[in-house]
Each structure stands twice: as C-alpha cells, then as structure tokens.
Motif scaffolding. Sequence first.
Motif, PDB file in Angstrom:
ATOM      1  N   GLU A  83     -42.206  -6.811  13.696  1.00  0.00           N
ATOM      2  CA  GLU A  83     -43.322  -7.694  14.017  1.00  0.00           C
ATOM      3  C   GLU A  83     -42.785  -9.023  14.504  1.00  0.00           C
ATOM      4  N   ASN A  84     -43.100  -9.381  15.740  1.00  0.00           N
ATOM      5  CA  ASN A  84     -42.672 -10.670  16.293  1.00  0.00           C
ATOM      6  C   ASN A  84     -43.765 -11.200  17.209  1.00  0.00           C
ATOM      7  N   ARG A  85     -43.457 -12.170  18.030  1.00  0.00           N
ATOM      8  CA  ARG A  85     -44.455 -12.817  18.880  1.00  0.00           C
ATOM      9  C   ARG A  85     -44.861 -11.961  20.068  1.00  0.00           C
ATOM     10  N   ASP A  86     -44.093 -10.907  20.334  1.00  0.00           N
ATOM     11  CA  ASP A  86     -44.356 -10.071  21.510  1.00  0.00           C
ATOM     12  C   ASP A  86     -44.973  -8.713  21.184  1.00  0.00           C
ATOM     13  N   GLU A  87     -44.682  -8.189  20.016  1.00  0.00           N
ATOM     14  CA  GLU A  87     -45.128  -6.832  19.704  1.00  0.00           C
ATOM     15  C   GLU A  87     -45.185  -6.598  18.200  1.00  0.00           C
TER      16      GLU A  87
ATOM     17  N   THR B 277     -48.965  -4.159  21.748  1.00  0.00           N
ATOM     18  CA  THR B 277     -49.030  -5.588  22.033  1.00  0.00           C
ATOM     19  C   THR B 277     -49.491  -6.296  20.765  1.00  0.00           C
ATOM     20  N   LEU B 278     -49.205  -7.583  20.675  1.00  0.00           N
ATOM     21  CA  LEU B 278     -49.510  -8.319  19.454  1.00  0.00           C
ATOM     22  C   LEU B 278     -50.997  -8.253  19.117  1.00  0.00           C
ATOM     23  N   GLU B 279     -51.833  -8.448  20.136  1.00  0.00           N
ATOM     24  CA  GLU B 279     -53.282  -8.448  19.907  1.00  0.00           C
ATOM     25  C   GLU B 279     -53.770  -7.087  19.408  1.00  0.00           C
ATOM     26  N   GLN B 280     -53.341  -6.006  20.097  1.00  0.00           N
ATOM     27  CA  GLN B 280     -53.760  -4.670  19.686  1.00  0.00           C
ATOM     28  C   GLN B 280     -53.139  -4.292  18.348  1.00  0.00           C
ATOM     29  N   GLY B 281     -51.899  -4.764  18.143  1.00  0.00           N
ATOM     30  CA  GLY B 281     -51.201  -4.477  16.890  1.00  0.00           C
ATOM     31  C   GLY B 281     -51.918  -5.041  15.682  1.00  0.00           C
ATOM     32  N   ARG B 282     -52.494  -6.219  15.826  1.00  0.00           N
ATOM     33  CA  ARG B 282     -53.270  -6.821  14.729  1.00  0.00           C
ATOM     34  C   ARG B 282     -54.458  -5.931  14.368  1.00  0.00           C
TER      35      ARG B 282
ATOM     36  N   LYS C 268     -46.728   1.590  23.679  1.00  0.00           N
ATOM     37  CA  LYS C 268     -45.580   2.277  24.266  1.00  0.00           C
ATOM     38  C   LYS C 268     -44.921   3.122  23.187  1.00  0.00           C
ATOM     39  N   VAL C 269     -44.604   4.379  23.532  1.00  0.00           N
ATOM     40  CA  VAL C 269     -43.887   5.246  22.590  1.00  0.00           C
ATOM     41  C   VAL C 269     -42.409   4.872  22.631  1.00  0.00           C
TER      42      VAL C 269
END
Length: 306
Positions: free
Chosen positions: A255-259, A234-239, A284-285
């Motif tokens: 990298e986009n607004r969703d993931e 998710t974007l938050e966790q990805g950051r 998600k794998v």
Amino acid sequence: MNYVIKSINMSVDQTIKRYTKIISLLRRRPMSYEEIQDEMSSDPDAIEYKLLTSQRTLQRDILAIASIYEIEIASDKSQNRYYIKEDVEDIETKRLRESYELVNAIKMSKGLGDILTFEERGSLGTNHMAGLIHAIQKKLIVEFNYIKYWDSSKSTRKVKPISLKESRNRWYLIGEDGRDGKIKNFSLDRISNLSITSDKFKPVTYDVNKEFKDCFGIINGSDEEPIEVILSFTLEQGRYIQSLPIHHSQQVVVENRDEIRFGYFIKPTLDFKMEILSYGNQVKVISPESLQDQIKNQLMNAFKRY
C-alpha cells in the motif's frame, strides 16, 4: 388463549427489536444511556414497539446480547458511555439484524418521497425459499421447471436439495440432479412450478462450505486448484476494495501513494476472471503470469470488437 399467545409473541418481538436497536446504535459510536434513549425516541419503529427502557433494563439487555449474539458491550465510566468491546457476531445473525434495520428504514421513509431509492430488478426467486428449506430439512426430492439463460430452453428437473447459497445478490439451490447424479446449482429466479414431492432421499455427502471456500462466486471450479493471486488496484479503487473485499482470503500486500496490492488464495474460475475484467484500467494482475496472460487476451479480444 389466543390473546395470551399474541401477547407473548409481541413481548418476544419487542425484546429482539430492542436488542437489535442497541447493537445498531452502538456500532455507530459509543453512547450514554440518555443518548440511546434519545435516538430511540426519534425512531417510529422504536416508539411503536415501546423500546424505550430504564437503565436497569438496559443493563439486563447488555448481558443478554453478550449471551445471544456474542457481542460484548462495555461501559466507559470516565465518559459515561457504552461501547462495543468485542464483536464475533455470526453471518446469519448479522444478516437478520441488517434485514431488520432495512425494514425499519423502509417504514421510516414511507410516504416521504425519494428518501430510499431502490434498484429496479427482476424477481430473486425468494418465494421458493420456504418450500426448499422444508425439502432440505425433510430430505424430500423437489421437482421444477428450469430455464437456461444462454438458450432460454426449459426443462423439468428432479433434484435432491442440499443447500441454499447466496452469490452476488442472487440465491441458488445446490442439489444433486436426478438426470446424471451430479451436484449442480440452480438459480432460484429461473425456477418455476416448484413441487415438493413425498419421495425421500438418503443424505447426500457434500460439504457446501468446503466446496466453495476457495471460490469467488457460485462456480465451484471442482476441477481447479486454488492459487495465489496478486492484484494491483489504483489507490482510489483500492480503498473501495478494502472496504468491500472481493474474497474472504483478501490481504493487503502493498500500500503506497500509487497503488494497493491485494493477495488472494482462490480458484481462477470464470466468474473471478469476469470480476477482474469489470474493473477495467483500475486493476492489473501481477501474478501468476498465466492469469495475467488470460486477462490480457480477454482485453485484446474486447478491443477487437470495436
């Protein structure tokens, strides 16, 4: 004579502390000579060790830092500020500097309430490190009692020590077990009654950096090959993952607004799979399909426990 030696040691310690403080300050932001001195004047450790200096000494320090730490500090004459231009500091030097900064922070906060709040944890076994480093350098066999986590059984081991490796805030001894001649890892916090014997051994051919290069943690997965793995966060966790990579091979794929998708070249060892599972519904794998199926099965089995 003792006074002379003590004075020399104090001078060397003072110089190293000054270099470390300059690097730490300029990593925060570009600063003028005056700003550097102002920061030091509010630091109890800097005052104690008399780290405030003349601008000429600062210039000499900058040259020394470039030579010792391979950190190039340049001057922006238009802004009248110094800044770090190039930074290729190695891991060992970085950790030493970070340790100094932590010790300094503890000194500053002592007696001032809960400014620093530490995690409660058991011993890391770091009291064994000096002896083990000596044994590794001198090629001396070590003997110790070792406790297994899964059944709490205790056994006596004779090991040819090769290296000490950090993984996930724990330290491990990598060595050849005298029982079967296999290379194994031993968590320092499970070692007791360590004895450095006088029995020497011939050098063991084992490249620790090579063996663990494609691994996530302390499981080297010697019977597994590294594979291409893509994880979607998710974007938050990805950051968060961007700021603290899971593995040195981590690369942003999408990298986009969703993931945010990251690519890895890594061995799919048990500890790597456990790391993926620890992020729950935040990850998600994407590939490979075989790893995706394994994670799905683990999640389904976990669900059945409820």
